[in-house]
Scaffold this active site. Structure first.
Site, PDB file in Angstrom:
ATOM      1  CB  ALA A 131      -1.434   0.406   1.206  1.00 29.09           C
ATOM      2  N   GLY A 179       4.637   1.694   0.133  1.00 30.37           N
ATOM      3  CA  GLY A 179       5.564   1.909  -1.342  1.00 30.37           C
ATOM      4  C   GLY A 179       5.230   2.532  -2.735  1.00 30.37           C
ATOM      5  CE  LYS A 195       0.329   4.940  13.720  1.00 28.56           C
ATOM      6  NZ  LYS A 195       1.613   4.248  13.707  1.00 28.56           N
ATOM      7  NE  ARG A 222      -3.964  -4.343   9.444  1.00 30.47           N
ATOM      8  CZ  ARG A 222      -3.485  -4.175   8.966  1.00 30.47           C
ATOM      9  NH1 ARG A 222      -3.420  -5.571   8.721  1.00 30.47           N
ATOM     10  NH2 ARG A 222      -2.297  -2.966   9.131  1.00 30.47           N
ATOM     11  CG  ASN A 223      -3.027  -0.873  15.933  1.00 32.44           C
ATOM     12  OD1 ASN A 223      -2.040  -1.929  15.839  1.00 32.44           O
ATOM     13  ND2 ASN A 223      -2.881  -0.312  15.082  1.00 32.44           N
TER      14      ASN A 223
END
Lengths: 375, 375
Positions: free
Chosen positions: B30, B32, B220, B287-288
């Site tokens: 994503a 890069g 974070k 996802r976190n």
């Protein structure tokens, strides 16, 4: 000998953490009424007084204990008072909490003054700027309004405590965990008010930074309009602008710091609950964000605010931008501010008051504020 | 005389803002691939190399220019390379960008080392902690991994630049405005990389604080799991916990400050895009946050992470919590940290690794962190 015990006893009642106090809340709107929850949980005697705008709220509360804004019952045992029962509501109060919005604060406080007595503590949840009562061209913060209104015989004898930080009122009624700051020039007064309200869910930090807390309280609304614009851009081409919103969030914190410093406040409020915390909750939802979204979606600022006003929606951040904009020359005159350090605020003023295109203006803010030296 | 012009010319090519450079991006995932957009907009020659995991991505890009993750076409004129074409992809590169996730960074960088030449600048979008290659019990930040891997003849001759701040990759492809920081010990290298990528939408600030940027980049994610828990509490009783989330946001910023300071980083990153900005975007979705929501809703931490791993979902913040937890004794030994200053991190560890109840633990965090002295 009896008087000796009386003094100890009355003092104990007054400042003791675990003793019943008499608390009068002026204003039965969302926040005023919400504070009844931690107060009643702690067993205090609570008088909730409604302004002339709160008559229907008091009606229903007296009927079955339901608050029509919160759509749920408040705690049992609260004493409810109508607008014309102010004197009775204020009787024997140890703590008076002004649960009044900024535009109504001065007029309600004036009505309450005859019933204030030395030793009472006055708390206030109202936030923002106002014009100085003595000089209509001068912008000041609400704590200064209250201080100014105090009659001579009470000056220095009634400590004020101001509430800041992220706090949706209904979540206080629901007893969800929160964290707010109480700021006062009189730390003991702030601690006293905390001792009456603090519970395992309603958490209170103590601060001496009245100025920083008030600046953040006002400006988080202002900047949330800007963050809302980034949300609104998706109306233009269907694309999310989360990167933009997050970057603007950071610039907002930086500029709250610039204004706080210029006003003589502390940076600790900016990076604490009154600044960062309250900005986070305010930009997630609410009227400030909605105004921003509408402008971000392409509607000119003056048209967007008219539309919201026609629908009887007050947008606190809009007023805060105007006040802050008028405050700038006052601070420049004092030599404590350089307006070039507030590019995001300037952009918001131009979008909302001069109908500049929101997207183009925010793109320029992103260019200017990236790597900007806010010191 | 000719050599004189050659030196001037080649230098101009290399550092000039408006001249074409050769940029090789390693990793076609994503981020890069997203960086090809500003690079091509600026007219640079771009080589995008895919790892063995990116074969399908390169296939489709070669076919019709569509990136299967971004679900849209990339800019025209990009040169695509498969895993086995690394040497060709690296040829004549002025700037090499490591578009590799943290767990794959070391192995890909090792493969690239034979093709590195003095004067090349290496950028990296990978973020987080890793175990020291020389001492598997020691936690270090990714920049240290790259420095360690560099062969002796290139030490001090290849400057590294690290990218931090809020940046959803697909929004870079869409050319939505953003603001990131490039941090390097070699400020000229950071400025050079910026000169190649900066556009009117892709904004880049320059920083010398590699440590602060990396700590924030990792933490974070960790703290966003905690903020997600506040979102998840509504599963318990249907009630929103926006107050809690906003308060936790503030504590997260404070603790990123504690860790950054202990590691020798700068607070400016914490209150800038790498800290506050990236936390804002990370806690909104992803996802976190999902892991946090699941735990907040009542699922024990070890079960929740197992469930996500079974679905092949990597949660970077989960690893960051573990690394940070292992880093603490290292920092305590040095006398630069007192773990009692990280109550939120401790709570996250206990919830995720020791199955403590999320709600009860977060309520205690709110009690402890309110008014907490983080200094």
């Amino acid at each position: 000998m009896l008087w000796f015990f009386y003094i100890i006893y009355s003092n104990y009642i007054k400042r003791g953490t675990y003793n019943m106090a008499n608390v009068t809340i002026l204003g039965a709107g969302a926040m005023g009424s919400a504070l009844t929850t931690p107060l009643r949980k702690n067993g205090h005697n609570v008088n909730l007084w409604g302004t002339h705008l709160d008559t229907k709220i008091i009606d229903q509360l007296k009927k079955d204990g339901t608050h029509i804004k919160h759509k749920c019952k408040l705690e049992d045992g609260i004493n409810y008072f109508y607008n014309e029962e102010l004197e009775e509501a204020m009787k024997d109060a140890d703590l008076v909490i002004m649960g009044i919005t900024s535009d109504g604060l001065a007029s309600v406080f004036k009505k309450a003054i005859p019933y204030l007595k030395e030793g009472m503590v006055v708390g206030s949840v109202a936030k923002g700027f106002e014009y100085d009562l003595k000089d209509k061209d001068k912008v000041i913060i609400l704590p200064d309004i209250l201080e100014e209104l105090l009659p001579e015989n009470l000056v220095g004898k009634i400590p004020f405590v101001f509430v800041g930080g992220p706090c949706k009122a209904v979540e206080v009624v629901w007893e969800c965990p929160n964290s707010v700051d109480y700021a006062s020039k009189d730390i003991e007064a702030a601690k006293y008010m905390r001792s009456l309200l603090v519970t395992d869910k309603y958490n209170v930090g103590i601060s001496s930074d009245v100025i920083g807390l008030e600046i953040c309280a006002a400006m988080k609304n202002a900047y949330s309009i800007g963050l809302g614009m980034a949300e609104g851009f998706k109306e233009l081409d269907g694309k999310l602008n989360n990167n933009c919103k997050a970057a603007l969030f950071t610039f907002a914190v930086a500029e709250m710091g610039v204004l706080t410093k210029a006003m003589g406040g502390s940076y600790s409020s900016v990076i604490g609950q009154p600044g960062v915390g309250d900005l986070e909750i305010t930009c997630e939802a609410g009227r400030n964000r909605i105004l921003g979204e509408v402008c971000g979606g392409g509607m000119p600022g003056t048209k967007a605010i008219k539309k919201m006003r026609d629908e009887d929606i007050t947008v606190e951040g809009y007023n805060a931008i105007k006040f802050a904009w008028e405050l700038i020359p006052q601070l420049e005159e004092k030599g404590v501010l350089d307006r070039s350090k507030l590019p995001f605020l300037q952009a918001l003023y131009e979008i909302l008051f001069e109908d500049k295109n929101a997207y183009d203006t925010i793109v320029k803010v992103m260019n200017k504020c990236t790597g900007f030296d806010y010191e």
